[in-house]
Design a protein around this motif. Structure first.
Motif, PDB file in Angstrom:
ATOM      1  N   LEU A 135      30.917   2.142  54.669  1.00 25.85           N
ATOM      2  CA  LEU A 135      32.335   1.982  54.994  1.00 25.85           C
ATOM      3  C   LEU A 135      32.613   2.224  56.467  1.00 25.85           C
ATOM      4  CD1 LEU A 135      35.310   1.615  53.974  1.00 25.85           C
ATOM      5  CD2 LEU A 135      35.357   4.112  53.717  1.00 25.85           C
ATOM      6  N   VAL A 136      31.997   3.251  57.050  1.00 27.92           N
ATOM      7  CA  VAL A 136      32.288   3.591  58.445  1.00 27.92           C
ATOM      8  C   VAL A 136      31.301   2.962  59.426  1.00 27.92           C
ATOM      9  CG1 VAL A 136      33.367   5.760  57.755  1.00 27.92           C
ATOM     10  CG2 VAL A 136      30.948   5.755  58.398  1.00 27.92           C
ATOM     11  N   ARG A 156      33.215   8.593  63.464  1.00 27.69           N
ATOM     12  CA  ARG A 156      33.110   7.858  62.206  1.00 27.69           C
ATOM     13  C   ARG A 156      32.465   8.715  61.114  1.00 27.69           C
ATOM     14  NH1 ARG A 156      30.067   2.601  63.592  1.00 27.69           N
ATOM     15  NH2 ARG A 156      29.869   3.311  65.743  1.00 27.69           N
ATOM     16  N   GLU A 186      38.046   0.205  67.205  1.00 29.77           N
ATOM     17  CA  GLU A 186      37.341   0.111  65.930  1.00 29.77           C
ATOM     18  C   GLU A 186      37.774   1.216  64.975  1.00 29.77           C
ATOM     19  OE1 GLU A 186      33.296   0.229  67.178  1.00 29.77           O
ATOM     20  OE2 GLU A 186      33.169  -1.949  67.506  1.00 29.77           O
ATOM     21  N   PHE A 187      38.016   2.425  65.526  1.00 26.74           N
ATOM     22  CA  PHE A 187      38.430   3.526  64.671  1.00 26.74           C
ATOM     23  C   PHE A 187      39.824   3.250  64.104  1.00 26.74           C
ATOM     24  CE2 PHE A 187      39.710   7.675  63.292  1.00 26.74           C
ATOM     25  CZ  PHE A 187      38.527   8.288  62.903  1.00 26.74           C
ATOM     26  N   GLN A 189      41.120   0.418  63.454  1.00 26.70           N
ATOM     27  CA  GLN A 189      40.980  -0.572  62.398  1.00 26.70           C
ATOM     28  C   GLN A 189      40.567   0.078  61.078  1.00 26.70           C
ATOM     29  OE1 GLN A 189      38.280  -3.532  64.262  1.00 26.70           O
ATOM     30  NE2 GLN A 189      39.955  -4.979  64.024  1.00 26.70           N
ATOM     31  N   ARG A 190      39.665   1.036  61.162  1.00 28.30           N
ATOM     32  CA  ARG A 190      39.216   1.718  59.943  1.00 28.30           C
ATOM     33  C   ARG A 190      40.344   2.533  59.323  1.00 28.30           C
ATOM     34  NH1 ARG A 190      34.330   1.259  62.760  1.00 28.30           N
ATOM     35  NH2 ARG A 190      32.717   0.378  61.403  1.00 28.30           N
ATOM     36  N   ASP A 193      42.604   0.178  57.528  1.00 22.81           N
ATOM     37  CA  ASP A 193      41.978  -0.255  56.273  1.00 22.81           C
ATOM     38  C   ASP A 193      42.147   0.807  55.185  1.00 22.81           C
ATOM     39  OD1 ASP A 193      41.174  -2.609  57.423  1.00 22.81           O
ATOM     40  OD2 ASP A 193      39.125  -1.951  57.815  1.00 22.81           O
TER      41      ASP A 193
END
Length: 324
Positions: A135-136, A156, A186-187, A189-190, A193
């Motif tokens: 996932l990360v 992450r 990117e973080f 975005q996670r 999500d």
């Protein structure tokens, strides 16, 4: 927890410390003076404020690491002071940095260790570690020791650790501090999500872009108290003091920045030129008409024009400035 009940509730939350520690009574330090807010399920709620405003202390109280001096708070309908075990079962906490990870262990070993602390069976722990590392985005580095990780990779892994018990609520304390722009992107975005997957997230930050992009609602904290609350758009409308007019010209105009600066309604002017293209950015009071700026320049010289409200950063600076 009843249907549609708030996931987090704070009422007049306060936390003080004795200067010099408990054995040497000195003057009282007020870390959080009076904070109240409500967080609905499945939303991202932001705590925005300068360093030392009380954001981390608030998170530590909500995650049961600190007891409130006074006031009350409930997480997932459980009281943080009288039912800490129930709160911990339903929450995950990521403090970031090097704290809370074992550098000489691999990512997989870190997660298995923390899973054991949380009473997950070995089989369940292995399955969760596999799921979360994928996932990360750390699956390919699962066997690397954490001291070899970049700061972004450690962040992450912190997130994976916070998700081990499949919590309803995530507390993320300045999760992108120290990350490069790509790592921060990117973080974020996670985190977005995770909201889509139904998590409720409380995020502390002093980065305006992060708050504006992620948060459904936020509070601005200064000196341990709430100075404003609302959605990012609402705060920009309420506390933003300017309309920003950006105009691209068909050809450069010498002296334009100086002449615009002399107009009584203009608060600030920026100008930049790239080859034959000149762009001016003009700040005017929100109740002023941008047409006056176009008339001064001359409509025949204007290639393109956009207007926008004040940014969240501009609104934030107005709020924090009022508190000084």
């Amino acid at each position: 927890m009843t249907m549609n009940a708030p996931m987090i509730e704070c009422h007049n939350l306060r936390r003080t410390f004795q200067r010099g520690g408990p054995l040497r009574r000195g003057s009282e330090i007020v870390a959080v003076s009076d904070i109240s807010f409500v967080v609905q399920p499945g939303t991202i709620f932001g705590l925005l404020g300068p360093n030392g405003a009380g954001k981390t202390t608030t998170v530590r109280m909500l995650s049961t690491l600190l007891l409130p001096t006074s006031g009350s708070a409930r997480v997932a309908s459980f009281d943080v002071a009288s039912q800490p075990r129930e709160v911990r079962r339903r929450t995950g906490l990521a403090l970031g940095g090097d704290r809370g990870l074992f550098g000489r262990l691999t990512a997989e070993q870190n997660l298995q260790y923390f899973a054991a602390i949380n009473h997950l069976s070995p089989r369940h722990a292995t399955r969760r570690a596999d799921e979360l590392l994928e996932l990360v985005g750390l699956d390919e580095r699962r066997g690397s020791k954490v001291f070899e990780y970049s700061r972004g990779m450690k962040q992450r892994l912190h997130l994976a650790r916070a998700l081990l018990t499949d919590p309803d609520v995530l507390f993320l304390d300045e999760p992108t501090a120290g990350l490069d722009p790509l790592g921060a992107f990117e973080f974020r975005q996670r985190v977005a999500d995770l909201k889509e997957r139904g998590r409720t997230i409380l995020l502390t930050t002093h980065f305006m872009l992060e708050a504006d992009e992620l948060c459904d609602e936020l509070i601005v904290i200064d000196r341990g108290a709430v100075v404003a609350q609302g959605s990012p758009e609402a705060l920009k409308r309420q506390f933003g003091s300017a309309t920003v007019v950006e105009i691209s010209l068909r050809e450069p105009r010498e002296g334009l920045q100086a002449s615009l600066s002399e107009l009584p309604q203009v608060q600030h002017v920026e100008s930049r030129s790239e080859g034959m293209l000149q762009t001016v950015r003009v700040h005017i009071p929100s109740d002023q008409d941008a047409g006056q700026i176009v008339a001064h320049i001359g409509a025949e010289h204007v290639e393109h024009m956009t207007t926008r409200t004040s940014s969240l950063e501009e609104a934030y600076l107005t709020l924090i400035g009022r508190g000084q």
